[in-house]
Scaffold this active site. Structure first.
Site, PDB file in Angstrom:
ATOM      1  N   SER A   1       1.184  21.688   1.869  1.00 47.24           N
ATOM      2  CA  SER A   1       0.926  20.683   0.842  1.00 47.24           C
ATOM      3  C   SER A   1      -0.525  20.785   0.423  1.00 47.24           C
ATOM      4  O   SER A   1      -1.416  20.704   1.276  1.00 47.24           O
ATOM      5  CB  SER A   1       1.223  19.277   1.371  1.00 47.24           C
ATOM      6  OG  SER A   1       0.845  18.289   0.427  1.00 47.24           O
TER       7      SER A   1
ATOM      8  N   SER B   1       3.464   6.219   0.433  1.00 42.06           N
ATOM      9  CA  SER B   1       3.436   7.667   0.212  1.00 42.06           C
ATOM     10  C   SER B   1       4.009   8.401   1.422  1.00 42.06           C
ATOM     11  O   SER B   1       4.655   9.451   1.279  1.00 42.06           O
ATOM     12  CB  SER B   1       2.005   8.130  -0.061  1.00 42.06           C
ATOM     13  OG  SER B   1       1.138   7.801   1.017  1.00 42.06           O
ATOM     14  N   SER B   2       3.795   7.861   2.623  1.00 38.39           N
ATOM     15  CA  SER B   2       4.317   8.507   3.831  1.00 38.39           C
ATOM     16  C   SER B   2       5.837   8.469   3.873  1.00 38.39           C
ATOM     17  O   SER B   2       6.477   9.439   4.301  1.00 38.39           O
ATOM     18  CB  SER B   2       3.738   7.831   5.073  1.00 38.39           C
ATOM     19  OG  SER B   2       4.026   6.441   5.080  1.00 38.39           O
TER      20      SER B   2
ATOM     21  N   ASP C   1      10.411   0.657   4.154  1.00 36.52           N
ATOM     22  CA  ASP C   1       9.865   1.718   3.312  1.00 36.52           C
ATOM     23  C   ASP C   1      10.862   2.849   3.106  1.00 36.52           C
ATOM     24  O   ASP C   1      11.078   3.314   1.984  1.00 36.52           O
ATOM     25  CB  ASP C   1       8.584   2.275   3.939  1.00 36.52           C
ATOM     26  CG  ASP C   1       7.484   1.240   4.017  1.00 36.52           C
ATOM     27  OD1 ASP C   1       7.613   0.177   3.390  1.00 36.52           O
ATOM     28  OD2 ASP C   1       6.489   1.496   4.723  1.00 36.52           O
TER      29      ASP C   1
END
Length: 402
Positions: A80, A137-138, A182
């Site tokens: 990434s 985001s995780s 999440d």
């Protein structure tokens, strides 16, 4: 003008970036496919998900694309933004200190622990969820990985089970003590809807959340105050909730189950018996879980100008509870919440785990620019970072792109 992003724009751009990265890192090998998972904004219900309460998130149009290929061995190669990690499946652990890659590689560890046949993978990621903003985001990283592994390994897992692998990766390998919201939001949300999730049972309901037709927007303002869940403050809040549950004789993780619907009066007297800190922590999660049901009731068949004031009052009450009882806001986000309300929002609150991140506000579309300008002025006056606004559209959850 405040930025408005669509899922299709984000996905197309990230797909191109991830495919180019895959080709650079892994040579001429053709990937098997690409998967997408979004970040999320939680409308209300903060820190309730690990207490058996209700939450009400929407998926963001921004997220993570994972371009992946199945391997014939046990090697996992992840890349990434030029950062590359290689690890054998049997070597994945919290002690391995894989950094950002633990959120992805941990999915393979969780699947193996569940007895699934786990092949190695080559994966290249591209993402556009702001990091450290409380927008998960995780979870978008772990859930895009879980979706890819599920398809390529042929596990045939349903969406909630895929989300569970993402949560286990975050909890057990990355060391982030999050609840289930999440990952469930990233996987289960639908475009134009909010997800009402009862975390004790995982029962869900898609709630209409089309703000545009009512002339409203959900404004998200990134304070750029740092937000980090893998630290002592978040864990302390969770331990305080467990302490409150122990003192009340309630099973840990079931603290919100004491509330029947929106009536919290039944537990008020019992909370007064607790020491100050666990009392206030418990009061927040119990009342915020009830606020989810209040917003659900106010929305009815959808969001309207008539329902907006009632929803706004609940958002503002949630912020006050996070500030005073749960003590997870910081001056930068308190300043933004007050400024947005003064600028015409029906209500505003911090969203996410706390200690920084973003503020959301329900506001008429034609008042956004004035409210944002006031928020920037107040932030500058307080010596805080310049806030970054965008409009959150209720978007689709995880899926295979190609």
């Amino acid at each position: 003008m405040t930025q408005e992003i669509t899922s299709s724009d984000s996905q197309s751009r990230l797909l191109a970036e991830a495919e180019a990265l895959f080709a650079r890192e892994f040579g001429d090998v053709t990937p098997d496919g690409a998967w997408w998972a979004p970040g999320r904004v939680n409308i209300v219900g903060e820190h309730t998900d690990y207490n058996g309460g209700y939450v009400l998130p929407i998926a963001l149009p921004t997220g993570t694309v994972a371009v992946a290929r199945r391997r014939d061995d046990d090697l996992v190669r992840l890349v990434s933004e030029g950062k590359r990690v290689e690890v054998r499946l049997g070597d994945i652990s919290r002690e391995a200190s894989l950094g950002w890659a633990s959120y992805a590689a941990g999915v393979g560890w969780a699947a193996a622990r569940d007895g699934l046949d786990v092949p190695g993978l080559d994966i290249a990621f591209a993402a556009d969820v702001p990091r450290g903003a409380g927008l998960s985001s995780s979870a978008s990283l772990s859930c895009s990985t879980a979706s890819a592994w599920n398809d390529l390994a042929g596990w045939g897992l349903e969406r909630p089970a895929t989300a569970r692998l993402g949560r286990l990766a975050e909890n057990e390998i990355a060391g982030a003590p999050t609840g289930t919201m999440d990952q469930m939001a990233s996987v289960l949300c639908e475009a134009g809807s909010a997800l009402r999730l009862e975390t004790l049972t995982n029962d869900t309901e898609q709630v209409p959340f089309d703000l545009d037709s009512a002339g409203l927007v959900l404004l998200v303002v990134n304070s750029h105050a740092p937000h980090e869940l893998v630290d002592g403050a978040y864990g302390e809040r969770r331990r305080s909730c467990e302490e409150a549950a122990d003192l009340l004789g309630i099973e840990r993780g079931h603290l919100c189950s004491e509330v029947d619907g929106r009536d919290v009066s039944a537990v008020d007297a019992r909370l007064e018996e607790l020491p100050d800190v666990p009392r206030r922590r418990a009061r927040h999660v119990i009342t915020d879980s009830a606020r989810v049901l209040a917003v659900h009731e106010a929305l009815g068949a959808g969001v309207t100008r008539e329902s907006a004031p009632a929803v706004g009052r609940v958002l503002s009450a949630s912020h006050a509870s996070m500030r005073d009882d749960f003590e997870i806001t910081v001056p930068a986000v308190d300043t933004l919440a007050a400024a947005l309300e003064d600028g015409g929002a029906y209500g505003a609150r911090m969203t996410g785990g706390g200690f920084g991140g973003c503020v959301i506000a329900l506001i008429d579309a034609d008042r956004v620019d004035d409210a944002v300008e006031l928020a920037k002025q107040r932030a500058a006056k307080g010596g805080f970072a310049e806030p970054e606004p965008f409009v959150a559209l209720a978007s689709e959850g995880a899926k295979r792109l190609k």
